[in-house]
Design a protein around this motif. Structure first.
Motif, PDB file in Angstrom:
ATOM      1  N   LYS A  58       1.176  11.569 -19.435  1.00 16.24           N
ATOM      2  CA  LYS A  58       1.269  11.466 -17.977  1.00 16.24           C
ATOM      3  C   LYS A  58       1.776  12.755 -17.337  1.00 16.24           C
ATOM      4  CE  LYS A  58       2.249   6.494 -18.305  1.00 16.24           C
ATOM      5  NZ  LYS A  58       3.273   5.440 -18.064  1.00 16.24           N
ATOM      6  N   HIS A  59       2.410  13.597 -18.154  1.00 17.77           N
ATOM      7  CA  HIS A  59       2.935  14.869 -17.653  1.00 17.77           C
ATOM      8  C   HIS A  59       2.041  16.034 -18.083  1.00 17.77           C
ATOM      9  CE1 HIS A  59       6.513  12.660 -16.543  1.00 17.77           C
ATOM     10  NE2 HIS A  59       6.644  12.231 -17.786  1.00 17.77           N
ATOM     11  N   THR A  60       0.780  15.743 -18.341  1.00 19.92           N
ATOM     12  CA  THR A  60      -0.151  16.734 -18.889  1.00 19.92           C
ATOM     13  C   THR A  60      -1.412  16.796 -18.041  1.00 19.92           C
ATOM     14  OG1 THR A  60       0.663  16.125 -21.107  1.00 19.92           O
ATOM     15  CG2 THR A  60      -1.336  17.464 -21.000  1.00 19.92           C
ATOM     16  N   ASP A  61      -1.778  17.982 -17.605  1.00 19.48           N
ATOM     17  CA  ASP A  61      -3.014  18.137 -16.833  1.00 19.48           C
ATOM     18  C   ASP A  61      -4.243  18.105 -17.723  1.00 19.48           C
ATOM     19  OD1 ASP A  61      -2.126  18.679 -13.973  1.00 19.48           O
ATOM     20  OD2 ASP A  61      -0.886  20.082 -15.102  1.00 19.48           O
ATOM     21  N   CYS A  62      -4.131  18.680 -18.922  1.00 25.42           N
ATOM     22  CA  CYS A  62      -5.251  18.666 -19.862  1.00 25.42           C
ATOM     23  C   CYS A  62      -4.723  18.475 -21.272  1.00 25.42           C
ATOM     24  CB  CYS A  62      -6.060  19.958 -19.770  1.00 25.42           C
ATOM     25  SG  CYS A  62      -7.528  19.960 -20.826  1.00 25.42           S
ATOM     26  N   LEU A  63      -5.137  17.392 -21.913  1.00 21.34           N
ATOM     27  CA  LEU A  63      -4.790  17.113 -23.299  1.00 21.34           C
ATOM     28  C   LEU A  63      -5.998  17.491 -24.155  1.00 21.34           C
ATOM     29  CD1 LEU A  63      -3.247  15.864 -25.674  1.00 21.34           C
ATOM     30  CD2 LEU A  63      -3.938  13.609 -24.868  1.00 21.34           C
ATOM     31  N   ILE A  64      -5.808  18.449 -25.063  1.00 24.19           N
ATOM     32  CA  ILE A  64      -6.880  18.918 -25.929  1.00 24.19           C
ATOM     33  C   ILE A  64      -6.678  18.358 -27.333  1.00 24.19           C
ATOM     34  CG2 ILE A  64      -7.975  20.947 -26.969  1.00 24.19           C
ATOM     35  CD1 ILE A  64      -7.006  22.572 -24.560  1.00 24.19           C
ATOM     36  N   THR A  65      -7.712  17.732 -27.879  1.00 26.00           N
ATOM     37  CA  THR A  65      -7.673  17.250 -29.261  1.00 26.00           C
ATOM     38  C   THR A  65      -8.629  18.090 -30.099  1.00 26.00           C
ATOM     39  OG1 THR A  65      -9.418  15.626 -28.886  1.00 26.00           O
ATOM     40  CG2 THR A  65      -7.150  14.900 -28.512  1.00 26.00           C
ATOM     41  N   LYS A  91      15.052  26.638 -18.388  1.00 24.33           N
ATOM     42  CA  LYS A  91      15.514  27.867 -17.751  1.00 24.33           C
ATOM     43  C   LYS A  91      14.392  28.905 -17.691  1.00 24.33           C
ATOM     44  CE  LYS A  91      19.088  31.433 -18.084  1.00 24.33           C
ATOM     45  NZ  LYS A  91      20.279  31.915 -18.864  1.00 24.33           N
ATOM     46  N   VAL A  92      13.663  29.043 -18.808  1.00 21.73           N
ATOM     47  CA  VAL A  92      12.551  30.000 -18.855  1.00 21.73           C
ATOM     48  C   VAL A  92      11.490  29.626 -17.819  1.00 21.73           C
ATOM     49  CG1 VAL A  92      10.606  30.823 -20.260  1.00 21.73           C
ATOM     50  CG2 VAL A  92      12.889  30.647 -21.278  1.00 21.73           C
ATOM     51  N   ILE A  93      11.148  28.352 -17.768  1.00 22.26           N
ATOM     52  CA  ILE A  93      10.090  27.887 -16.867  1.00 22.26           C
ATOM     53  C   ILE A  93      10.513  28.017 -15.401  1.00 22.26           C
ATOM     54  CG2 ILE A  93       8.838  25.814 -16.124  1.00 22.26           C
ATOM     55  CD1 ILE A  93       8.813  25.020 -19.147  1.00 22.26           C
ATOM     56  N   ASN A  94      11.759  27.655 -15.110  1.00 19.07           N
ATOM     57  CA  ASN A  94      12.228  27.711 -13.719  1.00 19.07           C
ATOM     58  C   ASN A  94      12.433  29.132 -13.207  1.00 19.07           C
ATOM     59  OD1 ASN A  94      12.169  24.946 -13.637  1.00 19.07           O
ATOM     60  ND2 ASN A  94      14.376  24.669 -13.891  1.00 19.07           N
ATOM     61  N   ASN A  95      12.666  30.059 -14.134  1.00 19.18           N
ATOM     62  CA  ASN A  95      12.892  31.450 -13.740  1.00 19.18           C
ATOM     63  C   ASN A  95      11.603  32.251 -13.586  1.00 19.18           C
ATOM     64  OD1 ASN A  95      15.636  31.057 -13.666  1.00 19.18           O
ATOM     65  ND2 ASN A  95      16.054  32.040 -15.630  1.00 19.18           N
ATOM     66  N   ASN A  96      10.487  31.637 -13.906  1.00 23.12           N
ATOM     67  CA  ASN A  96       9.188  32.315 -13.799  1.00 23.12           C
ATOM     68  C   ASN A  96       8.209  31.398 -13.063  1.00 23.12           C
ATOM     69  OD1 ASN A  96       9.256  34.850 -15.769  1.00 23.12           O
ATOM     70  ND2 ASN A  96      10.338  33.168 -16.797  1.00 23.12           N
ATOM     71  N   ARG A 124       6.889  20.211 -22.292  1.00 21.08           N
ATOM     72  CA  ARG A 124       6.288  19.418 -21.207  1.00 21.08           C
ATOM     73  C   ARG A 124       7.362  18.692 -20.397  1.00 21.08           C
ATOM     74  NH1 ARG A 124       1.658  15.869 -23.761  1.00 21.08           N
ATOM     75  NH2 ARG A 124       2.895  16.179 -25.666  1.00 21.08           N
ATOM     76  N   LEU A 125       8.397  18.213 -21.072  1.00 18.19           N
ATOM     77  CA  LEU A 125       9.510  17.609 -20.343  1.00 18.19           C
ATOM     78  C   LEU A 125      10.154  18.639 -19.416  1.00 18.19           C
ATOM     79  CD1 LEU A 125      11.303  15.438 -23.060  1.00 18.19           C
ATOM     80  CD2 LEU A 125      10.185  14.594 -20.987  1.00 18.19           C
ATOM     81  N   ALA A 126      10.332  19.838 -19.946  1.00 17.47           N
ATOM     82  CA  ALA A 126      10.979  20.902 -19.163  1.00 17.47           C
ATOM     83  C   ALA A 126      10.114  21.382 -18.007  1.00 17.47           C
ATOM     84  CB  ALA A 126      11.322  22.070 -20.089  1.00 17.47           C
ATOM     85  N   ALA A 127       8.808  21.134 -18.086  1.00 17.16           N
ATOM     86  CA  ALA A 127       7.876  21.639 -17.062  1.00 17.16           C
ATOM     87  C   ALA A 127       7.576  20.625 -15.962  1.00 17.16           C
ATOM     88  CB  ALA A 127       6.569  22.073 -17.726  1.00 17.16           C
ATOM     89  N   ARG A 128       8.228  19.485 -15.977  1.00 16.82           N
ATOM     90  CA  ARG A 128       7.884  18.435 -15.008  1.00 16.82           C
ATOM     91  C   ARG A 128       8.065  18.880 -13.559  1.00 16.82           C
ATOM     92  NH1 ARG A 128      11.565  13.681 -17.046  1.00 16.82           N
ATOM     93  NH2 ARG A 128      12.838  15.528 -17.520  1.00 16.82           N
ATOM     94  N   THR A 129       9.160  19.569 -13.284  1.00 14.29           N
ATOM     95  CA  THR A 129       9.416  19.989 -11.903  1.00 14.29           C
ATOM     96  C   THR A 129       8.411  21.023 -11.438  1.00 14.29           C
ATOM     97  OG1 THR A 129      11.778  19.531 -12.136  1.00 14.29           O
ATOM     98  CG2 THR A 129      11.116  20.983 -10.342  1.00 14.29           C
ATOM     99  N   THR A 130       8.190  22.039 -12.263  1.00 12.57           N
ATOM    100  CA  THR A 130       7.259  23.101 -11.857  1.00 12.57           C
ATOM    101  C   THR A 130       5.826  22.592 -11.785  1.00 12.57           C
ATOM    102  OG1 THR A 130       6.670  25.417 -12.264  1.00 12.57           O
ATOM    103  CG2 THR A 130       6.775  24.005 -14.181  1.00 12.57           C
ATOM    104  N   ARG A 131       5.509  21.576 -12.564  1.00 14.36           N
ATOM    105  CA  ARG A 131       4.156  20.994 -12.494  1.00 14.36           C
ATOM    106  C   ARG A 131       3.907  20.369 -11.124  1.00 14.36           C
ATOM    107  NH1 ARG A 131       2.059  15.795 -14.285  1.00 14.36           N
ATOM    108  NH2 ARG A 131      -0.210  15.982 -14.493  1.00 14.36           N
ATOM    109  N   LYS A 132       4.938  19.776 -10.544  1.00 12.39           N
ATOM    110  CA  LYS A 132       4.803  19.181  -9.213  1.00 12.39           C
ATOM    111  C   LYS A 132       4.526  20.247  -8.151  1.00 12.39           C
ATOM    112  CE  LYS A 132       7.857  15.285 -10.269  1.00 12.39           C
ATOM    113  NZ  LYS A 132       9.191  14.659 -10.012  1.00 12.39           N
ATOM    114  N   LYS A 133       4.865  21.495  -8.476  1.00 14.98           N
ATOM    115  CA  LYS A 133       4.641  22.595  -7.531  1.00 14.98           C
ATOM    116  C   LYS A 133       3.301  23.287  -7.754  1.00 14.98           C
ATOM    117  CE  LYS A 133       9.627  23.543  -7.290  1.00 14.98           C
ATOM    118  NZ  LYS A 133      10.686  24.546  -7.584  1.00 14.98           N
TER     119      LYS A 133
END
Length: 386
Positions: free
Chosen positions: A136-143, A71-76, A93-102
């Motif tokens: 797979k749902h991550t643009d940058c993985l930092i270790t 809800k937070v991610i989709n509203n912003n 990251r699961l919650a951000a899958r849709t907005t990541r496609k945008k």
């Protein structure tokens, strides 16, 4: 105004490790949001969301947490979402899958994978496949350590995989003091100037393994009675550790100080840092000790191995080798030239892990996505005139 969202399991994580980056984004003119469990008031934050997230991957409350994050991610309209901590990183990251496609860029910092060399099989069975899928749902993985970086590069398919030197240590706050100041400070805290102080700050739990330190000290009670062990922190196993010290007859040598806000004052008066944990990502408490000029005697694990060079700025021992642990403390007590050389080596090595150094590494990553976003915006604008 462009927006960034920082996500984690608990909000104290931001206070402990990320305030410089919240501040930096504000200075760049961005709107800063954070989402995690807790009601801390944080500086440099425009909006804060209290998420009902639990640490356990088996908690049913995390279903609700997923919906709250979504809800937070989709509203912003976030340009960047930076995820932290195991559960916070997974659910956000699961919650951000849709907005990541945008076009939203999703960054995840792994503060130490729960699977590593020597970790329980159960950790590998639970966390490894989850992190592999989530990459797979991550643009940058930092270790933050080399072992995790190697695993991620070989096994995971994130957009980018980067290595930064932890979260950084503030060497303006954590720094050495001279011998006179050490003696005066020891007295102010109720110790004698000649006491040889060992220091460890950590939660009392199975992983932190404080029993090893107490048992090692038991080997020294006859030969080195003026060695004292300072243990800071709370936790489920604290009472058990207190009883262990009593059973070994060394309760007068072990000081349980509980939760402290004056670690930067305690550390410089000490002589050696000790660490007994079974698993670490890249421990800040060891970096703080090194910045104060302390040699370190520690158990072997990926985090300690990266900070401590055996026989240079400390010693590394097997997780249950009580005798070696005690013997290395004896060496440092008896050989003051060795203590001094390791002190200098600790100060030099920690320069790789300062807040300034880490900030440059992390800001470079942020800027690459900020520039990419500017490029995409410009391209869209130009296409409108074609």
């Amino acid at each position: 105004m462009k927006k960034i969202l920082f996500c984690a399991t608990v909000d104290y994580h931001f206070k402990a490790f990320h305030l410089p980056y919240l501040k930096w984004f504000k200075e760049q003119g961005w709107e800063v949001h954070v989402a995690a469990s807790g009601e801390l008031t944080l500086p440099y934050v425009d909006k804060k969301y209290n998420i009902s997230i639990e640490r356990s991957p088996l908690s049913l409350k995390n279903i609700g947490a997923y919906n709250e994050f979504k809800k937070v991610i989709n509203n912003n309209e976030y340009q960047i979402i930076h995820c932290h901590t195991p559960m916070g990183g997974i659910i956000s990251r699961l919650a951000a899958r849709t907005t990541r496609k945008k076009g939203t860029k999703v960054i995840y910092t792994a503060h130490g994978f729960h699977f590593c060399k020597g970790a329980p099989l159960l950790n590998w069975l639970i966390y490894y496949p989850i992190e592999k899928v989530m990459a797979k749902h991550t643009d940058c993985l930092i270790t933050i350590n080399e072992e995790d970086y190697t695993i991620a590069k070989r096994k995971f398919r994130a957009g980018q995989i980067k290595h930064v030197h932890g979260v950084g240590v503030d060497i303006d706050k954590f720094k050495p003091i001279n011998e006179l100041e050490k003696s005066e400070r020891k007295i102010s805290y109720g110790f004698k100037p000649g006491d040889f102080l060992l220091f460890y700050a950590a939660e009392f739990n199975k992983n932190k393994n404080q029993q090893l330190l107490i048992k090692a000290l038991g080997h020294l009670k006859e030969s080195l009675p003026n060695v004292k062990l300072i243990l800071c922190g709370e936790g489920a196993l604290k009472e058990e550790c207190e009883k262990l010290a009593q059973s070994l007859g060394i309760q007068h040598m072990v000081h349980f100080l509980g939760y402290r806000k004056d670690i930067d004052q305690l550390l410089p008066m000490c002589d050696v840092a000790v660490a007994s944990s079974l698993r670490e990502g890249l421990p800040v408490n060891i970096m703080e000790s090194m910045a104060c000029g302390l040699p370190v005697v520690a158990t072997k694990n990926r985090g300690h191995n990266e900070l401590i060079t055996h026989q240079k700025n400390g010693f590394l021992v097997e997780p249950n080798d009580i005798n070696s642990f005690a013997n290395h403390i004896i060496d440092l007590y008896n050989k003051r030239d060795l203590l001094l050389s390791m002190k200098l080596n600790s100060i030099n090595k920690v320069k790789l892990f300062t807040v300034y150094r880490v900030s440059l590494e992390l800001i470079s990553i942020y800027e690459s996505y900020m520039l990419e976003d500017m490029h995409e915006t410009t391209s869209k604008h130009n296409r409108a005139y074609i």
